[in-house]
Design an enzyme around this catalytic site. Structure first.
Site, PDB file in Angstrom:
ATOM      1  N   GLU A  37     -32.786   7.516 -23.465  1.00 38.62           N
ATOM      2  CA  GLU A  37     -33.904   8.340 -23.036  1.00 38.62           C
ATOM      3  C   GLU A  37     -34.889   7.418 -22.313  1.00 38.62           C
ATOM      4  O   GLU A  37     -35.292   6.397 -22.878  1.00 38.62           O
ATOM      5  CB  GLU A  37     -34.592   8.985 -24.254  1.00 38.62           C
ATOM      6  CG  GLU A  37     -35.714   9.880 -23.810  1.00 38.62           C
ATOM      7  CD  GLU A  37     -36.500  10.527 -24.943  1.00 38.62           C
ATOM      8  OE1 GLU A  37     -36.159  10.324 -26.123  1.00 38.62           O
ATOM      9  OE2 GLU A  37     -37.473  11.233 -24.620  1.00 38.62           O
ATOM     10  N   ARG A 262     -26.414   1.669 -36.904  1.00 39.06           N
ATOM     11  CA  ARG A 262     -27.346   1.057 -35.939  1.00 39.06           C
ATOM     12  C   ARG A 262     -27.314  -0.450 -36.073  1.00 39.06           C
ATOM     13  O   ARG A 262     -27.093  -0.985 -37.154  1.00 39.06           O
ATOM     14  CB  ARG A 262     -28.786   1.479 -36.251  1.00 39.06           C
ATOM     15  CG  ARG A 262     -29.136   2.865 -35.923  1.00 39.06           C
ATOM     16  CD  ARG A 262     -30.600   3.095 -36.270  1.00 39.06           C
ATOM     17  NE  ARG A 262     -31.466   2.811 -35.130  1.00 39.06           N
ATOM     18  CZ  ARG A 262     -31.631   3.644 -34.104  1.00 39.06           C
ATOM     19  NH1 ARG A 262     -30.998   4.785 -34.069  1.00 39.06           N
ATOM     20  NH2 ARG A 262     -32.429   3.343 -33.107  1.00 39.06           N
ATOM     21  N   LYS A 272     -39.004   2.283 -30.429  1.00 35.62           N
ATOM     22  CA  LYS A 272     -39.805   2.257 -29.206  1.00 35.62           C
ATOM     23  C   LYS A 272     -41.270   2.548 -29.513  1.00 35.62           C
ATOM     24  O   LYS A 272     -42.156   2.005 -28.865  1.00 35.62           O
ATOM     25  CB  LYS A 272     -39.264   3.279 -28.209  1.00 35.62           C
ATOM     26  CG  LYS A 272     -38.082   2.729 -27.408  1.00 35.62           C
ATOM     27  CD  LYS A 272     -37.600   3.746 -26.402  1.00 35.62           C
ATOM     28  CE  LYS A 272     -36.092   3.783 -26.325  1.00 35.62           C
ATOM     29  NZ  LYS A 272     -35.562   5.125 -26.140  1.00 35.62           N
TER      30      LYS A 272
HETATM   31  P1  ATP Z   1     -35.441   3.991 -30.328  1.00 37.83           P
HETATM   32  O1  ATP Z   1     -35.748   4.413 -31.710  1.00 37.83           O
HETATM   33  O2  ATP Z   1     -35.463   2.532 -30.121  1.00 37.83           O
HETATM   34  O3  ATP Z   1     -36.245   4.745 -29.319  1.00 37.83           O
HETATM   35  P2  ATP Z   1     -33.332   5.721 -29.637  1.00 37.83           P
HETATM   36  O4  ATP Z   1     -32.063   5.961 -30.340  1.00 37.83           O
HETATM   37  O5  ATP Z   1     -34.327   6.811 -29.688  1.00 37.83           O
HETATM   38  O6  ATP Z   1     -33.906   4.353 -30.102  1.00 37.83           O
HETATM   39  P3  ATP Z   1     -32.238   6.187 -27.072  1.00 37.83           P
HETATM   40  O7  ATP Z   1     -32.782   5.888 -25.745  1.00 37.83           O
HETATM   41  O8  ATP Z   1     -32.122   7.608 -27.469  1.00 37.83           O
HETATM   42  O9  ATP Z   1     -33.106   5.384 -28.119  1.00 37.83           O
HETATM   43  O10 ATP Z   1     -30.849   5.452 -27.281  1.00 37.83           O
HETATM   44  C1  ATP Z   1     -29.829   5.421 -26.336  1.00 37.83           C
HETATM   45  C2  ATP Z   1     -28.548   5.069 -27.008  1.00 37.83           C
HETATM   46  O11 ATP Z   1     -28.642   3.794 -27.632  1.00 37.83           O
HETATM   47  C3  ATP Z   1     -28.188   6.067 -28.085  1.00 37.83           C
HETATM   48  O12 ATP Z   1     -26.826   6.384 -27.973  1.00 37.83           O
HETATM   49  C4  ATP Z   1     -28.460   5.331 -29.369  1.00 37.83           C
HETATM   50  O13 ATP Z   1     -27.564   5.720 -30.360  1.00 37.83           O
HETATM   51  C5  ATP Z   1     -28.239   3.881 -28.967  1.00 37.83           C
HETATM   52  N1  ATP Z   1     -29.064   2.989 -29.791  1.00 37.83           N
HETATM   53  C6  ATP Z   1     -30.412   2.956 -29.857  1.00 37.83           C
HETATM   54  N2  ATP Z   1     -30.812   2.048 -30.758  1.00 37.83           N
HETATM   55  C7  ATP Z   1     -29.697   1.491 -31.276  1.00 37.83           C
HETATM   56  C8  ATP Z   1     -29.430   0.495 -32.266  1.00 37.83           C
HETATM   57  N3  ATP Z   1     -30.422  -0.119 -32.909  1.00 37.83           N
HETATM   58  N4  ATP Z   1     -28.138   0.189 -32.537  1.00 37.83           N
HETATM   59  C9  ATP Z   1     -27.148   0.796 -31.887  1.00 37.83           C
HETATM   60  N5  ATP Z   1     -27.313   1.743 -30.960  1.00 37.83           N
HETATM   61  C10 ATP Z   1     -28.567   2.094 -30.649  1.00 37.83           C
HETATM   62 MG    MG Z   2     -33.814   8.709 -28.964  1.00 37.04          MG
END
Ligand code: ATP
Ligand code: MG
Length: 568
Positions: A37, A262, A272
């Site tokens: 995102e 994760r 984030k």
């Molecule tokens: P954040 O909490 O950091 O915003 P998020 O999951 O909301 O993380 P996204 O932009 O939605 O961030 O993530 C994009 C992709 O990266 C998704 O498929 C998510 O599963 C993966 N991802 C994000 N953080 C991790 C992590 N710590 N380990 C593995 N995969 C991750």
């Molecule tokens: Mg997300």
């Protein structure tokens, strides 16, 4: 290394894919995607997902899409899209022409919603968000249906169109799936498919004032793109029955969702929301601050894509949550830089040394090895003259028993050059601070060996004062003092765990002349000190700024060991 050489991680996901290929589940295809995102910068956790998704596609000769999951107009920005693409390329992956945006599917998703309404599987609810939450109830008690749950198809179609036309205020109407208000899975208690948000979207502008939820958009986007294996993190396990419900109800291509744990790293934060707090609160200089766990920060710090990929590979894929030690990441960086960073001489805290028996205006050029790990890197010439700088730490006027470096009357080796002996110390009359050492050198020891076979107990680094280039050096350390910075008692701000010494700036370092004009982003080993990288933001032709990428050894291991002693 080209990314084609990255081997596919051997893991449980691979097993599932192998079975699918054997059974020809998707006609033998492997098509994954990385779906960020664009509401912030990519961090090391995302790198895990990038390496996994692109790595699997490469390993199986399949494809991996880049899809911006941009369904929330209030948090997303084009700046983030641009930065994310740059970071993914830097990490070594290529999505070719497969750059997609969920916002490009808004029309299709709207059609899907209409289809569900027409089949009596979705309805417009006029409850407020608070009322919806209340009706859902707690997970261990059945929820209650909304009084609007049984609206006719015609009424729902009309209301949904009016929602789209902008006739309602934010939060007054939602479109919900009609599934099961008593399900033990909260995700199935009539989840929201569309909400009203009167906000400008960074791509679709004001064309829409209703936006699909992540849950409604995600699986359908995978389906539209023909994704075979939709890999996501464990928290989406409970959402899988909902995604399956949507795909079955819509009768469209069904990707297989696979969840994995994760990637977590200690001594940092990754959400984030928290990263934004650090940036906006001025605790760091920006998303690209070299202490940030973001890819842009790590790049600026001097970490290499190879090191990050290696860490992602080494840590494997699991169904069980765990936390990776920051020391492991730092080790991967050291391992990679050891192989390819040229060695140079640099003095961080200069102490002037005058070689009394060396002629005033003479300069000689001494051969120095560029990289003992890589003979093909060759040698270079380093100037030697009467006045030098050495590291202040490498001299002690009154040395304790285990200090083997320079001291009054003692002889040490200057790296690549000569033996020198300290014959005097000059101090500031007022402060008593040592301002200069008086030394002699032994001309017979050129190259660092004495013909009479006498030994010295230390070799120290140095630069020639007249030839050295001044530089600013930023010593970075871990941003937090605690393994889990967010583990704080009620009412305590997690930011209290910020390491106050995570950045120490040294302004008058002296580096060997070969570093004049060093390219921003280039990396070196400062002998005996660590790996350093030319800062790509603040360096300019007239000003050299180095970031410490990583020390030569794990300094934290020592600190932690000492702590264990104290608390044992
Ligand atoms: P954040 O909490 O950091 O915003 P998020 O999951 O909301 O993380 P996204 O932009 O939605 O961030 O993530 C994009 C992709 O990266 C998704 O498929 C998510 O599963 C993966 N991802 C994000 N953080 C991790 C992590 N710590 N380990 C593995 N995969 C991750
Ligand atoms: Mg997300």
């Amino acid at each position: 290394m080209s990314t084609n050489e990255i081997s596919t991680p051997s893991n449980f996901i691979k097993k599932i894919i192998d079975e699918d290929i054997a059974k020809s589940t998707f006609g033998g295809r492997v098509h994954t995607r990385f779906p960020p995102e664009p509401n912030g910068y990519l961090h090391i956790g995302h790198a895990k997902s990038i390496c996994l998704n692109f790595g699997l596609a490469q390993g199986y000769g399949g494809l991996c899409n880049l899809r911006f999951d941009d369904t929330n107009p209030t948090t997303e920005e084009a700046e983030y899209v641009k930065a994310m693409k740059e970071d993914i390329r830097w990490l070594g992956f290529d999505w070719q022409d497969r750059e997609f945006y969920t916002s490009d599917y808004f029309d299709q998703l709207y059609e899907f919603a209409m289809q569900l309404i027409k089949e009596g599987k979705a309805y417009v609810d006029s409850l407020s968000p608070e009322e919806i939450k209340e009706h859902r109830g707690p997970w261990n008690e059945p929820g209650k249906g909304s009084p609007y749950r049984n609206r006719s198809v015609e009424e729902n179609l009309q209301l949904f169109e009016r929602m789209r036309a902008g006739e309602f205020k934010d939060g007054t109407q939602t479109l919900r799936a009609k599934i099961d208000m008593t399900s033990s899975n909260m995700n199935l208690r009539d989840p929201i498919l569309y909400r009203i948000i009167h906000a400008k979207h960074y791509r679709t502008g004001n064309r829409w004032c209703i936006y699909p939820t992540y849950d409604f958009a995600h699986g359908q986007s995978d389906s539209i793109e023909g994704i075979t294996h939709s890999i996501c993190t464990l928290e989406f396990e409970d959402h899988r029955p909902l995604y399956d419900w949507f795909l079955d109800a819509l009768k469209i291509h069904h990707s297989k969702q696979i969840e994995f744990a994760r990637f977590n790293l200690n001594y940092t934060v990754m959400s984030k929301r928290k990263l934004i707090e650090l940036v906006e609160g001025g605790h760091v200089s920006g998303w690209n601050d070299p202490r940030m766990p973001t890819l842009t920060g790590m790049r600026r710090r001097g970490y290499t894509p190879e090191a990050i990929r290696n860490l992602c590979e080494k840590t494997g894929v699991s169904k069980v949550n765990s936390v990776i030690d920051a020391a492991m990441l730092e080790d991967c960086v050291r391992e990679d830089l050891n192989k390819r960073a040229p060695r140079v001489l640099a003095v961080l805290n200069p102490l002037r040394v005058v070689i009394e028996n060396y002629p005033e205006s003479e300069v000689e050029y001494i051969d120095a090895i560029n990289n003992p790990e890589d003979p093909s890197a060759g040698t270079r010439k380093v100037p030697f003259s009467r006045v030098l700088y050495i590291e202040r730490d490498d001299f002690m006027e009154d040395p304790p028993p285990k200090f083997y470096r320079l001291a009054p009357g003692r002889e040490v080796r200057l790296r690549y050059a000569y033996f020198i002996k300290c014959v005097g110390v000059t101090k500031d009359k007022k402060t008593g601070e040592i301002v200069e050492l008086r030394c002699t050198y032994d001309p017979e020891t050129r190259g660092g060996q004495a013909p009479d076979g006498r030994k010295v107990n230390a070799t120290i680094h140095w630069v020639s004062a007249d030839h050295a280039v001044e530089a600013e050096v930023r010593l970075y350390d871990r941003l937090f003092l605690k393994e889990d910075p967010t583990d704080v008692p009620e009412g305590v701000d997690w930011k209290a765990n910020i390491n106050p010494n995570s950045l120490v700036t040294l302004n008058s370092c002296q580096v060997e002349p070969s570093l004049a004009g060093a390219e921003p982003g280039s990396r070196y080993q400062f002998e005996r000190l660590g790996y350093f990288c030319v800062d790509s933001v603040d360096s300019s032709p007239g000003k050299l700024v180095f970031n410490r990428t990583v020390s030569l050894r794990d300094q934290w291991a020592k600190v932690l060991k000492a702590e264990k002693w104290r608390t044992a």
